[in-house]
Design a protein around this motif. Structure first.
Motif, PDB file in Angstrom:
ATOM      1  N   THR A  24      49.611 -72.405  10.521  1.00  0.00           N
ATOM      2  CA  THR A  24      51.005 -72.824  10.380  1.00  0.00           C
ATOM      3  C   THR A  24      51.661 -72.015   9.268  1.00  0.00           C
ATOM      4  O   THR A  24      51.001 -71.580   8.320  1.00  0.00           O
ATOM      5  CB  THR A  24      51.123 -74.323  10.052  1.00  0.00           C
ATOM      6  OG1 THR A  24      50.682 -74.566   8.713  1.00  0.00           O
ATOM      7  CG2 THR A  24      50.313 -75.159  11.019  1.00  0.00           C
ATOM      8  N   LYS A  28      55.746 -74.643  10.717  1.00  0.00           N
ATOM      9  CA  LYS A  28      55.712 -74.385  12.157  1.00  0.00           C
ATOM     10  C   LYS A  28      54.335 -73.869  12.560  1.00  0.00           C
ATOM     11  O   LYS A  28      53.644 -73.200  11.780  1.00  0.00           O
ATOM     12  CB  LYS A  28      56.763 -73.332  12.543  1.00  0.00           C
ATOM     13  CG  LYS A  28      58.202 -73.769  12.346  1.00  0.00           C
ATOM     14  CD  LYS A  28      58.648 -74.759  13.409  1.00  0.00           C
ATOM     15  CE  LYS A  28      60.139 -75.069  13.310  1.00  0.00           C
ATOM     16  NZ  LYS A  28      60.574 -76.022  14.359  1.00  0.00           N
ATOM     17  N   ILE A  29      53.926 -74.172  13.787  1.00  0.00           N
ATOM     18  CA  ILE A  29      52.685 -73.631  14.332  1.00  0.00           C
ATOM     19  C   ILE A  29      52.945 -72.191  14.779  1.00  0.00           C
ATOM     20  O   ILE A  29      53.851 -71.944  15.592  1.00  0.00           O
ATOM     21  CB  ILE A  29      52.188 -74.479  15.513  1.00  0.00           C
ATOM     22  CG1 ILE A  29      51.912 -75.916  15.053  1.00  0.00           C
ATOM     23  CG2 ILE A  29      50.946 -73.862  16.148  1.00  0.00           C
ATOM     24  CD1 ILE A  29      51.660 -76.897  16.190  1.00  0.00           C
ATOM     25  N   ALA A 364      54.782 -78.382  12.626  1.00  0.00           N
ATOM     26  CA  ALA A 364      53.399 -78.631  12.217  1.00  0.00           C
ATOM     27  C   ALA A 364      53.239 -80.086  11.774  1.00  0.00           C
ATOM     28  O   ALA A 364      52.851 -80.385  10.638  1.00  0.00           O
ATOM     29  CB  ALA A 364      53.005 -77.672  11.101  1.00  0.00           C
TER      30      ALA A 364
END
Length: 389
Positions: A24, A28-29, A364
Motif C-alpha cells: 500500500t 491505497k493498494i 487500504a
C-alpha cells in the motif's frame, strides 16, 4: 509517502484466496503479488494469517458503551473506533425511532463526527415510520406515520442519509419509498407486518432492501385453514431485494442463515450487527441498561433483551463474530462470507467503487485475522488502528 508491505498473507480476493504479499502507498493498494520487495515500506509480517478487506457494518446503533443517538460527536467517534478495533472499517451509525427533532439532533451529531472520522459512510434512520405490530424493541411512543410533513422534515434536513427503514404497508409509505429512491437513499422494509403482495408491490415504489430478515417482520403463518406469506418470503423470492441479517446465532439459528445465503447469494445478502451501545465491550451477564429511547434492556445469553424478556432488543456482536459464525458454524466459503461482511453492504449504499475489496487502486482498509477470526491488525487507509502481529 507512507508505504506498508504485508508479507506472508492469505489474501482474500473477491472469488479466491491466494498466498502472497500486498503493498500500500498513501492509503491505497498499489500491488498484489507472490513476492513483493520495497525498501521504503514498513513490513507487516502476517505469518500466514488472512488479509481481508475491512468489514462494513451499515446497521449498528452503538458500541464501546456509546450510542448513535448521542448528542456528543466525540462519543460517536469512540463508538466507531470500538468497532474498528474488531475489524469494521466502514460504518453507518443507525438511529432508533424517535421524535423528529431528536432525530435531527442525532443527524447533526453524526454529521459532525463524519468530519473527523472517515470510517463513517453516512447515516441510517431505522424508523420512525414503522409498524406498531412489529415494533420489536422500538419505543411505541416514538413510532410516527409517514406523512409528507414528517418524512420531508427528515429527508430535507440532511444529504448524509444513505438508508431509511420503513414499513411499506403504512398509509403514505409508498410515496416515502419513491421519494427516497429519487434522492438516492436506500429504502429498506423495516419492522413491517406487510403481506407478501404489499412487500412485492413495494419494489415498484422505491423499496429495495429488507432490514434484519426474520426479525420484526412478517413471515409464513396460518390464517384459518390456509397459509399466508409475508415480508420474509417476498425478500427471499424477489431478486429486487437485498437482505440484511443478524448472524450472531442468537437472532437467527444457523439453519436460517444457510437458507438466506442459499436463496439470495453473497451478492444480495449481507450481515449486520444491529449492535447496541454495549457491543464491542465486555458485558457482564444480567447487566441492565436504559436506552436513549426510554426502554430498559438486559444482557443475557450473549444478546440484549427487553427487560421484561418479551423479545430480543439488539445484539452485542461485532463484525468479526459474524464472520466467524458464517464461516465456522455455517460452513459458507470464506470468500462469500467476506463479500457479505464487506463488499455487498457497501455496494447496497453505492460506496463500493473504492472500498470493500482487495484490488489495485482500492483504499487500504484492511484486516488481518487468524483461523478463528481473532483480529490481529486493522488499518483504515494510512492509519493503523490495531497491530498485534
Amino acid at each position: 509517502m507512507i508505504m506498508n508491505l504485508f508479507k506472508n498473507a492469505k489474501i482474500i480476493l473477491e472469488n479466491e484466496i491466494i498466498n502472497g504479499d500486498l503493498l500500500t502507498a498513501d492509503g491505497k493498494i498499489v500491488a498484489i503479488g507472490d513476492h513483493i520487495e520495497n525498501t521504503q515500506a514498513t513490513v507487516i509480517d502476517c505469518k500466514g494469517s488472512y488479509l481481508s478487506p475491512g468489514f462494513a457494518d451499515i446497521h449498528v446503533h452503538g458500541g464501546g458503551g456509546y450510542s448513535a443517538m448521542s448528542k456528543n460527536a466525540d462519543e460517536i467517534v469512540k463508538m466507531c473506533e470500538a468497532h474498528a478495533f474488531r475489524g469494521t472499517t466502514s460504518i453507518v451509525p443507525t438511529t432508533l425511532a424517535a421524535p423528529v427533532k431528536q432525530l435531527q439532533d442525532a443527524i447533526d451529531t453524526i454529521t459532525d463526527a463524519m468530519k473527523v472520522c472517515p470510517m463513517i459512510r453516512g447515516i441510517h434512520l431505522e424508523g420512525p415510520f414503522l409498524s406498531m405490530k412489529m415494533k420489536g424493541a422500538q419505543s411505541p411512543d416514538n413510532i410516527l406515520p409517514p406523512t409528507e410533513e414528517n418524512y420531508t422534515a427528515l429527508l430535507d434536513y440532511s444529504d448524509k442519509i444513505v438508508m431509511m427503514g420503513a414499513a411499506p404497508e403504512l398509509d403514505g409509505a409508498f410515496s416515502l419509498g419513491e421519494e427516497m429512491q429519487k434522492r438516492g437513499i436506500v429504502a429498506s422494509v423495516a419492522h413491517s407486518d406487510a403481506s407478501y403482495e404489499i412487500a412485492e408491490e413495494a419494489l415498484e415504489h422505491g423499496f429495495s432492501d429488507v432490514t434484519h430478515l426474520y426479525s420484526a417482520c412478517s413471515a409464513m403463518r396460518k390464517q384459518g385453514i390456509f397459509r399466508q406469506v409475508g415480508v420474509v418470503e417476498a425478500a427471499l423470492a424477489n431478486d429486487g431485494y437485498t437482505t440484511q441479517f443478524i448472524a450472531d446465532l442468537r437472532h437467527l439459528p444457523a439453519g436460517a442463515l444457510k437458507l438466506i445465503y442459499k436463496a439470495k447469494g453473497a451478492d444480495r445478502a449481507y450481515c449486520i450487527t444491529d449492535g447496541l451501545e454495549y457491543a464491542a465491550t465486555d458485558m457482564e451477564e444480567g447487566t441492565v441498561i436504559m436506552q436513549e429511547n426510554g426502554l430498559a434492556v438486559v444482557y443475557e445469553d450473549q444478546v440484549m433483551k427487553l427487560a421484561d424478556r418479551s423479545c430480543l432488543a439488539g445484539s452485542v456482536a461485532t463484525s468479526n463474530v459474524l464472520v466467524r459464525n458464517l464461516w465456522k458454524t455455517c460452513a459458507i466459503p470464506l470468500t462469500d462470507v467476506i463479500k457479505m461482511a464487506a463488499t455487498t453492504p457497501l455496494k447496497v449504499i453505492g460506496q463500493d467503487s473504492s472500498k470493500g475489496r482487495i484490488a489495485i487502486g482500492y483504499d487500504a482498509d484492511l484486516v488481518v485475522f487468524d483461523e478463528d477470526v481473532n483480529v490481529q491488525f486493522v488499518c483504515v487507509g494510512e492509519r493503523i488502528i490495531r497491530n498485534e502481529l
